[in-house]
Design a protein around this motif. Structure first.
Motif, mmCIF file in Angstrom:
data_model
loop_
_atom_site.group_PDB
_atom_site.id
_atom_site.type_symbol
_atom_site.label_atom_id
_atom_site.label_comp_id
_atom_site.label_asym_id
_atom_site.label_seq_id
_atom_site.Cartn_x
_atom_site.Cartn_y
_atom_site.Cartn_z
ATOM 1 N N TYR A 48 -2.531 -9.566 5.086
ATOM 2 C CA TYR A 48 -1.111 -9.853 4.906
ATOM 3 C C TYR A 48 -0.898 -11.286 4.416
ATOM 4 O O TYR A 48 -0.011 -11.536 3.581
ATOM 5 C CB TYR A 48 -0.365 -9.627 6.216
ATOM 6 C CG TYR A 48 1.114 -9.896 6.125
ATOM 7 C CD1 TYR A 48 1.934 -9.096 5.335
ATOM 8 C CD2 TYR A 48 1.688 -10.954 6.823
ATOM 9 C CE1 TYR A 48 3.291 -9.346 5.239
ATOM 10 C CE2 TYR A 48 3.045 -11.205 6.727
ATOM 11 C CZ TYR A 48 3.838 -10.405 5.935
ATOM 12 O OH TYR A 48 5.176 -10.656 5.830
ATOM 13 N N LEU A 76 -1.517 -11.249 0.747
ATOM 14 C CA LEU A 76 -0.417 -10.637 0.005
ATOM 15 C C LEU A 76 0.802 -11.554 -0.051
ATOM 16 O O LEU A 76 1.575 -11.509 -1.014
ATOM 17 C CB LEU A 76 -0.031 -9.308 0.654
ATOM 18 C CG LEU A 76 -1.048 -8.167 0.554
ATOM 19 C CD1 LEU A 76 -0.608 -6.980 1.404
ATOM 20 C CD2 LEU A 76 -1.243 -7.739 -0.889
ATOM 21 N N SER A 77 0.969 -12.388 0.958
ATOM 22 C CA SER A 77 2.133 -13.282 1.011
ATOM 23 C C SER A 77 2.091 -14.356 -0.065
ATOM 24 O O SER A 77 3.115 -14.988 -0.350
ATOM 25 C CB SER A 77 2.221 -13.945 2.393
ATOM 26 O OG SER A 77 2.371 -12.966 3.402
ATOM 27 N N HIS A 125 7.009 -13.268 -5.817
ATOM 28 C CA HIS A 125 7.884 -12.091 -5.895
ATOM 29 C C HIS A 125 8.386 -11.853 -7.317
ATOM 30 O O HIS A 125 8.850 -10.754 -7.631
ATOM 31 C CB HIS A 125 9.069 -12.261 -4.941
ATOM 32 C CG HIS A 125 8.705 -12.051 -3.509
ATOM 33 N ND1 HIS A 125 8.646 -10.806 -2.925
ATOM 34 C CD2 HIS A 125 8.349 -12.936 -2.536
ATOM 35 C CE1 HIS A 125 8.305 -10.914 -1.646
ATOM 36 N NE2 HIS A 125 8.116 -12.205 -1.393
ATOM 37 N N LYS A 158 -1.131 -5.749 -5.997
ATOM 38 C CA LYS A 158 -1.488 -6.059 -4.621
ATOM 39 C C LYS A 158 -2.969 -5.856 -4.320
ATOM 40 O O LYS A 158 -3.604 -6.729 -3.709
ATOM 41 C CB LYS A 158 -0.633 -5.213 -3.670
ATOM 42 C CG LYS A 158 0.847 -5.552 -3.713
ATOM 43 C CD LYS A 158 1.633 -4.775 -2.674
ATOM 44 C CE LYS A 158 3.113 -5.167 -2.707
ATOM 45 N NZ LYS A 158 3.906 -4.478 -1.664
ATOM 46 N N ASP A 193 4.065 -5.579 4.020
ATOM 47 C CA ASP A 193 4.463 -6.317 2.822
ATOM 48 C C ASP A 193 5.446 -5.530 1.962
ATOM 49 O O ASP A 193 6.127 -6.117 1.113
ATOM 50 C CB ASP A 193 3.207 -6.650 2.000
ATOM 51 C CG ASP A 193 3.503 -7.604 0.866
ATOM 52 O OD1 ASP A 193 3.825 -8.772 1.144
ATOM 53 O OD2 ASP A 193 3.415 -7.178 -0.305
#
Length: 290
Positions: A172, A175-176, A180, A201, A92
């Motif tokens: 993952y 986290l996606s 952003h 995170k 990530d």
């Protein structure tokens, strides 16, 4: 009529419901049923009530196997989940070269059947003809990773190799889901990479951590394939017929002709596993509500 029952949802569900009842509910009910009986050479099968369960409470072989998988769970699961989380954070971070190859290669061991994985690692562990044996011949050492004192760690290494990639994908995926824009805002405020990991995170991984812990605990308490395959590769009697609860139940049922006692063992192990999984889930819910 507003109060008329709407059965359209059940019409879509009935194929799954039928399969669920026949492959899950009925086998459990049948296992509970036969656990109250006992086969005898003279007199046939007779009802014994809770005799199988009371016998299980004083069965030292059973509790030895439970203690072994409990130790396995306490040591192996944290190591595996730590590696999985570290890999997920590395992917990530967008700073890892060959991300797609790394992700696929890490997940690939999970796609290999457990029996095949164990056979591969069994030949790697071989002190005479395997990779460890070649290492000993080259360096003049006497390393044996299949001796009883480190055998459980060797099995833990196989499990870690098999399931780290699977758990990494769960982390993952969690986290996606982080926007952003949070990373951009943190960077503008002067946050370092470690501060972003610690403050953004890692908190996001709490929910997926609970899921992976529960799945890992259930999988560890069902340990069967790896010690069963390695049993013929390990010298001596290091892996006994009661090395794990599942192996004990299997051998009682198919070798010892004690299917009723094996059913009681399976029911007790299911209750123990569900209790631990529920405790983990309850603790996770409390942490998320804080």
């Amino acid at each position: 009529n507003k109060h008329k029952a709407d059965w359209r949802g059940w019409k879509f569900m009935w194929p799954f419901a039928v399969v669920f009842v026949f492959v899950f509910i009925i086998p459990i009910v049948y296992a509970v049923y036969i656990s109250f009986f006992k086969k005898q050479m003279i007199g046939g099968t007779r009802f014994v009530g809770f005799e199988n369960y009371s016998r299980l409470l004083v069965d030292q072989q059973f509790w030895s196997s439970v203690g072994r998988v409990a130790l396995f769970t306490v040591v192996q699961v944290p190591i595996m989940l730590f590696l999985a989380a570290a890999m997920a954070l590395a992917i990530d971070s967008m700073k890892l070269h060959g991300t797609k190859f790394f992700r696929i290669s890490t997940f690939l061991p999970y796609a290999v059947p457990a029996v095949v994985s164990t056979l591969i690692w069994g030949f790697v562990y071989g002190a005479k003809y395997g990779l460890v044996g070649s290492f000993n011949d080259f360096f003049g050492t006497d390393i044996d990773v299949l001796k009883p004192s480190v055998l459980l760690a060797a099995i833990g290494n196989i499990n870690t190799w098999e399931f780290t990639g699977y758990n990494m994908l769960i982390f993952y995926s969690s986290l996606s889901t982080i926007p952003h824009s949070l990373y951009e805002a943190a960077s503008i405020d002067g946050a370092s990479e470690w501060q972003i990991v610690r403050s953004i995170k890692l908190p996001e991984l709490k929910g997926s951590l609970a899921i992976t812990v529960i799945f890992s605990i259930i999988g560890s308490f069902q340990l069967f394939n790896e010690p069963s395959i390695l049993q013929n590769m390990v010298p001596g009697n290091a892996i006994t017929t009661y090395y794990t609860p599942n192996m004990y139940a299997y051998n009682l049922s198919f070798s010892g002709n004690q299917s009723n006692y094996a059913a009681a063992l399976a029911i007790v192990m299911a209750v123990i596993t569900m209790a631990i999984a529920y405790a983990v889930q309850l603790n996770s819910m409390k942490e998320q509500m804080k």
